[in-house]
Design an enzyme around this catalytic site. Sequence first.
Site, PDB file in Angstrom:
ATOM      1  N   GLY A  34      91.159 -85.859-105.264  1.00 19.19           N
ATOM      2  CA  GLY A  34      92.074 -86.067-103.879  1.00 19.19           C
ATOM      3  C   GLY A  34      91.198 -85.571-102.821  1.00 19.19           C
ATOM      4  NE  ARG A  35      87.454 -80.227-103.248  1.00 20.86           N
ATOM      5  CZ  ARG A  35      87.636 -79.088-102.835  1.00 20.86           C
ATOM      6  NH1 ARG A  35      87.119 -78.715-101.524  1.00 20.86           N
ATOM      7  NH2 ARG A  35      88.108 -78.188-103.760  1.00 20.86           N
ATOM      8  N   GLY A  39      82.813 -83.339-106.252  1.00 26.36           N
ATOM      9  CA  GLY A  39      82.041 -82.162-106.512  1.00 26.36           C
ATOM     10  C   GLY A  39      82.773 -80.866-106.350  1.00 26.36           C
ATOM     11  CB  THR A  41      85.570 -75.129-106.199  1.00 28.53           C
ATOM     12  OG1 THR A  41      86.979 -75.398-106.413  1.00 28.53           O
ATOM     13  CG2 THR A  41      85.556 -73.804-105.610  1.00 28.53           C
ATOM     14  CB  ALA A 182      83.226 -54.632-105.574  1.00 31.16           C
ATOM     15  CB  ILE A 185      83.662 -64.253-104.026  1.00 26.21           C
ATOM     16  CG1 ILE A 185      83.533 -65.646-105.119  1.00 26.21           C
ATOM     17  CG2 ILE A 185      84.020 -64.478-102.554  1.00 26.21           C
ATOM     18  CD1 ILE A 185      84.970 -66.299-104.777  1.00 26.21           C
ATOM     19  CB  ALA A 271      86.561 -61.856-102.622  1.00 31.07           C
ATOM     20  NE  ARG A 274      88.068 -70.467-107.461  1.00 32.77           N
ATOM     21  CZ  ARG A 274      88.140 -70.978-106.252  1.00 32.77           C
ATOM     22  NH1 ARG A 274      88.255 -70.383-105.168  1.00 32.77           N
ATOM     23  NH2 ARG A 274      88.531 -72.410-106.239  1.00 32.77           N
ATOM     24  CG  HIS A 445      49.017 -61.415-115.594  1.00 30.68           C
ATOM     25  ND1 HIS A 445      49.688 -60.299-115.425  1.00 30.68           N
ATOM     26  CD2 HIS A 445      47.836 -61.261-114.956  1.00 30.68           C
ATOM     27  CE1 HIS A 445      49.179 -59.590-114.468  1.00 30.68           C
ATOM     28  NE2 HIS A 445      47.903 -60.071-114.112  1.00 30.68           N
TER      29      HIS A 445
HETATM   30  P1  FAD Z   1      86.694 -77.456-109.194  1.00 30.76           P
HETATM   31  O1  FAD Z   1      85.313 -77.433-108.997  1.00 30.76           O
HETATM   32  O2  FAD Z   1      87.656 -76.489-108.699  1.00 30.76           O
HETATM   33  O3  FAD Z   1      87.061 -79.005-109.389  1.00 30.76           O
HETATM   34  C1  FAD Z   1      88.466 -79.329-109.408  1.00 30.76           C
HETATM   35  C2  FAD Z   1      88.537 -80.684-108.555  1.00 30.76           C
HETATM   36  O4  FAD Z   1      89.831 -80.940-108.952  1.00 30.76           O
HETATM   37  C3  FAD Z   1      88.794 -80.260-106.930  1.00 30.76           C
HETATM   38  O5  FAD Z   1      87.750 -81.041-106.212  1.00 30.76           O
HETATM   39  C4  FAD Z   1      90.274 -80.520-106.741  1.00 30.76           C
HETATM   40  O6  FAD Z   1      90.566 -81.024-105.215  1.00 30.76           O
HETATM   41  C5  FAD Z   1      90.545 -81.632-107.807  1.00 30.76           C
HETATM   42  N1  FAD Z   1      92.229 -81.868-108.131  1.00 30.76           N
HETATM   43  C6  FAD Z   1      92.763 -80.701-108.363  1.00 30.76           C
HETATM   44  N2  FAD Z   1      93.978 -81.144-108.668  1.00 30.76           N
HETATM   45  C7  FAD Z   1      94.053 -82.523-108.719  1.00 30.76           C
HETATM   46  C8  FAD Z   1      94.969 -83.732-108.828  1.00 30.76           C
HETATM   47  N3  FAD Z   1      95.960 -83.224-109.061  1.00 30.76           N
HETATM   48  N4  FAD Z   1      94.502 -84.872-108.432  1.00 30.76           N
HETATM   49  C9  FAD Z   1      93.152 -85.159-108.217  1.00 30.76           C
HETATM   50  N5  FAD Z   1      92.290 -84.020-107.898  1.00 30.76           N
HETATM   51  C10 FAD Z   1      92.703 -82.930-108.127  1.00 30.76           C
HETATM   52  N6  FAD Z   1      79.921 -70.818-110.353  1.00 30.76           N
HETATM   53  C11 FAD Z   1      78.845 -70.724-110.506  1.00 30.76           C
HETATM   54  O7  FAD Z   1      78.736 -71.172-111.807  1.00 30.76           O
HETATM   55  N7  FAD Z   1      77.778 -70.514-109.810  1.00 30.76           N
HETATM   56  C12 FAD Z   1      78.000 -70.103-108.654  1.00 30.76           C
HETATM   57  O8  FAD Z   1      77.029 -69.801-107.801  1.00 30.76           O
HETATM   58  C13 FAD Z   1      79.427 -70.283-107.944  1.00 30.76           C
HETATM   59  N8  FAD Z   1      79.438 -69.932-106.895  1.00 30.76           N
HETATM   60  C14 FAD Z   1      80.789 -69.845-106.540  1.00 30.76           C
HETATM   61  C15 FAD Z   1      80.920 -69.734-104.961  1.00 30.76           C
HETATM   62  C16 FAD Z   1      82.485 -69.668-104.430  1.00 30.76           C
HETATM   63  C17 FAD Z   1      82.498 -69.290-103.032  1.00 30.76           C
HETATM   64  C18 FAD Z   1      83.412 -70.058-105.085  1.00 30.76           C
HETATM   65  C19 FAD Z   1      84.811 -70.065-104.674  1.00 30.76           C
HETATM   66  C20 FAD Z   1      83.116 -70.432-106.717  1.00 30.76           C
HETATM   67  C21 FAD Z   1      81.888 -70.237-107.060  1.00 30.76           C
HETATM   68  N9  FAD Z   1      81.708 -70.696-108.411  1.00 30.76           N
HETATM   69  C22 FAD Z   1      80.368 -70.602-108.993  1.00 30.76           C
HETATM   70  C23 FAD Z   1      82.659 -70.889-109.303  1.00 30.76           C
HETATM   71  C24 FAD Z   1      82.516 -72.616-109.490  1.00 30.76           C
HETATM   72  O9  FAD Z   1      82.719 -73.162-108.255  1.00 30.76           O
HETATM   73  C25 FAD Z   1      83.723 -73.049-110.491  1.00 30.76           C
HETATM   74  O10 FAD Z   1      83.603 -72.413-111.638  1.00 30.76           O
HETATM   75  C26 FAD Z   1      83.551 -74.549-110.679  1.00 30.76           C
HETATM   76  O11 FAD Z   1      83.735 -75.363-109.558  1.00 30.76           O
HETATM   77  C27 FAD Z   1      84.856 -75.084-111.602  1.00 30.76           C
HETATM   78  O12 FAD Z   1      84.757 -76.466-111.971  1.00 30.76           O
HETATM   79  P2  FAD Z   1      85.968 -77.446-112.332  1.00 30.76           P
HETATM   80  O13 FAD Z   1      85.604 -78.656-112.434  1.00 30.76           O
HETATM   81  O14 FAD Z   1      86.685 -76.682-113.411  1.00 30.76           O
HETATM   82  O15 FAD Z   1      87.039 -77.156-110.821  1.00 30.76           O
HETATM   83  P1  NAI Z   2      85.865 -61.864-109.536  1.00 31.86           P
HETATM   84  O1  NAI Z   2      86.932 -61.630-110.776  1.00 31.86           O
HETATM   85  O2  NAI Z   2      84.536 -61.630-109.618  1.00 31.86           O
HETATM   86  O3  NAI Z   2      85.895 -60.269-108.733  1.00 31.86           O
HETATM   87  C1  NAI Z   2      87.192 -59.636-108.410  1.00 31.86           C
HETATM   88  C2  NAI Z   2      87.323 -58.339-108.117  1.00 31.86           C
HETATM   89  O4  NAI Z   2      88.313 -58.150-107.148  1.00 31.86           O
HETATM   90  C3  NAI Z   2      87.195 -57.585-109.153  1.00 31.86           C
HETATM   91  O5  NAI Z   2      86.232 -56.550-109.166  1.00 31.86           O
HETATM   92  C4  NAI Z   2      88.370 -57.019-109.331  1.00 31.86           C
HETATM   93  O6  NAI Z   2      88.446 -55.471-109.897  1.00 31.86           O
HETATM   94  C5  NAI Z   2      89.116 -56.735-107.761  1.00 31.86           C
HETATM   95  N1  NAI Z   2      90.387 -56.663-107.650  1.00 31.86           N
HETATM   96  C6  NAI Z   2      91.128 -57.297-108.052  1.00 31.86           C
HETATM   97  N2  NAI Z   2      92.290 -57.125-107.362  1.00 31.86           N
HETATM   98  C7  NAI Z   2      92.128 -56.096-106.488  1.00 31.86           C
HETATM   99  C8  NAI Z   2      93.050 -55.631-105.575  1.00 31.86           C
HETATM  100  N3  NAI Z   2      94.030 -55.662-105.370  1.00 31.86           N
HETATM  101  N4  NAI Z   2      92.189 -54.766-104.655  1.00 31.86           N
HETATM  102  C9  NAI Z   2      91.022 -54.615-104.812  1.00 31.86           C
HETATM  103  N5  NAI Z   2      90.313 -55.171-105.724  1.00 31.86           N
HETATM  104  C10 NAI Z   2      90.719 -56.006-106.378  1.00 31.86           C
HETATM  105  O7  NAI Z   2      86.614 -62.760-108.473  1.00 31.86           O
HETATM  106  P2  NAI Z   2      85.612 -63.410-107.225  1.00 31.86           P
HETATM  107  O8  NAI Z   2      84.874 -62.661-106.610  1.00 31.86           O
HETATM  108  O9  NAI Z   2      86.873 -63.605-106.240  1.00 31.86           O
HETATM  109  O10 NAI Z   2      85.125 -64.704-107.669  1.00 31.86           O
HETATM  110  C11 NAI Z   2      86.287 -65.689-108.296  1.00 31.86           C
HETATM  111  C12 NAI Z   2      85.477 -66.532-109.511  1.00 31.86           C
HETATM  112  O11 NAI Z   2      84.454 -67.323-109.136  1.00 31.86           O
HETATM  113  C13 NAI Z   2      84.666 -65.391-110.449  1.00 31.86           C
HETATM  114  O12 NAI Z   2      85.463 -65.795-111.707  1.00 31.86           O
HETATM  115  C14 NAI Z   2      83.219 -66.065-110.518  1.00 31.86           C
HETATM  116  O13 NAI Z   2      82.904 -66.208-111.731  1.00 31.86           O
HETATM  117  C15 NAI Z   2      83.263 -67.347-109.719  1.00 31.86           C
HETATM  118  N6  NAI Z   2      82.207 -67.186-108.820  1.00 31.86           N
HETATM  119  C16 NAI Z   2      80.802 -67.232-109.406  1.00 31.86           C
HETATM  120  C17 NAI Z   2      79.753 -66.954-108.527  1.00 31.86           C
HETATM  121  C18 NAI Z   2      78.432 -66.994-109.282  1.00 31.86           C
HETATM  122  O14 NAI Z   2      78.286 -67.439-110.580  1.00 31.86           O
HETATM  123  N7  NAI Z   2      77.291 -66.566-108.678  1.00 31.86           N
HETATM  124  C19 NAI Z   2      79.686 -66.911-107.147  1.00 31.86           C
HETATM  125  C20 NAI Z   2      81.183 -66.774-106.584  1.00 31.86           C
HETATM  126  C21 NAI Z   2      82.182 -66.956-107.569  1.00 31.86           C
END
Ligand code: FAD
Ligand code: NAI
Length: 466
Positions: A34-35, A39, A41, A182, A185, A271, A274, A445
């Site tokens: 739908g986006r 790609g 999120t 903490a 994100i 943050a 999710r 090394h």
């Molecule tokens: P999504 O990537 O969320 O994709 C789902 C898609 O489905 C979306 O585009 C949405 O528009 C679409 N959709 C939903 N409902 C419908 C519908 N009914 N019809 C049509 N389309 C629909 N993970 C890592 O491994 N490394 C990282 O460095 C990392 N950094 C992140 C940083 C941030 C700020 C965030 C928020 C997340 C990060 N993540 C990271 C997590 C990662 O983005 C997700 O785990 C991953 O995108 C999940 O993939 P997915 O395909 O399950 O869902």
């Molecule tokens: P997270 O689950 O990593 O961290 C959330 C933090 O918020 C936890 O430490 C939790 O104890 C705390 N928390 C929960 N409720 C709270 C409250 N009411 N007040 C204060 N603290 C509270 O979730 P985050 O950072 O939002 O990331 C979401 C998801 O996205 C994660 O599951 C992560 O795997 C994915 N992600 C992955 C990245 C990567 O792989 N580098 C980068 C960014 C996101």
Amino acid sequence: MKSYDVIIIGGGPGGYNAAIRAGQLGLSVACVEGRATLGGTCLNVGCMPSKALLHASELYEAAASGELGHLGIEVKPSLNLAQMMKQKDESVTGLTKGIEFLFRKNKVDWIKGWGKLDGVGKVKVSDDQGNVTEYQAKDIVIATGSEPTPLPGVTIDNQRIIDSTGALALPQVPKHLVVIGAGVIGLELGSVWRRLGAEVTVIEYLDRICPGIDEETAKTLQRSLAKQGMTFKLGSKVTQATPSADGVSLTLEPAAGGEAQTLQADYVLVAIGRRPYTQGLGLESVGLQTDKRGMLENQGHRTSVPGIWVIGDVTSGPMLAHKAEDEGIACIELIHGKPHEVNYGLIPGVIYTKPELATVGKTEEQLKAEGRAYKVGKFPFLANSRAKINHETEGFAKVIADANTDEVLGVHLVGPSVSEMIGEYCVAMEFSASAEDIALICHPHPTRSEALRQAAMNVDGKAMQI
Ligand code: FAD
Ligand code: NAI
């Protein structure tokens, strides 16, 4: 009515990889997204834009903090935030277009619009013009991903109280950014804005950062981030946030209860995790229900309804792009009739801060809870010649092995470029390597990867360079 072998709902790392594999296997396949761009999120508002800002802000800070000056490179940087955002957006566009190319290459149809289940084997898609088209498929894969978890009393308006998407596109560097949570994100995006000049306060409910990560490793990262100027308020909860035109007034209390205090910020990033996204998906039309966390359960990627599968953030397991990708591949292989499994014990996790944190396998806390006897080998980057010559000596490599068999059970790294090095142990552990196996393997090394070998040697107390 157009009919496919497989329709995938959602074009993120789970959905687009599933679609590509289906195309490779010769299945007729469509992906509903739908986006406006493919790609999910990850590419649009997650992994990729956050890494673009982490990279740029790291270089900016290296110049601004005198780190480059110490190497004899005298520069006085000035921040062009608009350009930093522009290059991030351009990279994201390039990547999302890349998925369109891969779809064409693998004969995947992109059905543009929001998909809704309409009984078993049927998906209705509404496009942005309001047209509704129905499609049929033998198998349907739900890959609809996740969305930020809201926090009661702290309403995200993406003006002053923002989620990660807002924090990837702020129009200015905050004076004071308060991050609630903490986790990954909070630490990554908190780092971006601190490096660009913001004062950053991280408020965490628990008494530690990054729950689930090996405690010693998480503490080491916290110390480094605190040294860089990030303030942590652990064991605290925000009970209220009142936005105004130029800031937010926050009320917080100790998590265990106690006297409230107020805090002023010009932006607040929520943050706290999710949650699975299934809004408008028509689950009721096939008799599917989510659990109390909003999650769709699976058994080997199958839902309880035959012909409906589920992968990625919307189902159980870590919310990571590479986990979603692995499930996408496994699910399609199963649909195609081949056995396939995801090894959930070996999904690596990385936090892209400086220093980076990378981890795979069991933590010490998990092994203690299981009552399994283990040995630990550690090696500090301070004793690694490449890290030393590059002035990047924070952190360590830690290898945990079974006390009896020496099999590597967990690896926890904090340090320079560890995101690129954890893969070595993912491969080794997939082949059930022992710590001695790694200790016996020649590493180049001078590289930081030598610290990984020395840590393996140290499982038996035989590290040589410390
Ligand atoms: P999504 O990537 O969320 O994709 C789902 C898609 O489905 C979306 O585009 C949405 O528009 C679409 N959709 C939903 N409902 C419908 C519908 N009914 N019809 C049509 N389309 C629909 N993970 C890592 O491994 N490394 C990282 O460095 C990392 N950094 C992140 C940083 C941030 C700020 C965030 C928020 C997340 C990060 N993540 C990271 C997590 C990662 O983005 C997700 O785990 C991953 O995108 C999940 O993939 P997915 O395909 O399950 O869902
Ligand atoms: P997270 O689950 O990593 O961290 C959330 C933090 O918020 C936890 O430490 C939790 O104890 C705390 N928390 C929960 N409720 C709270 C409250 N009411 N007040 C204060 N603290 C509270 O979730 P985050 O950072 O939002 O990331 C979401 C998801 O996205 C994660 O599951 C992560 O795997 C994915 N992600 C992955 C990245 C990567 O792989 N580098 C980068 C960014 C996101």
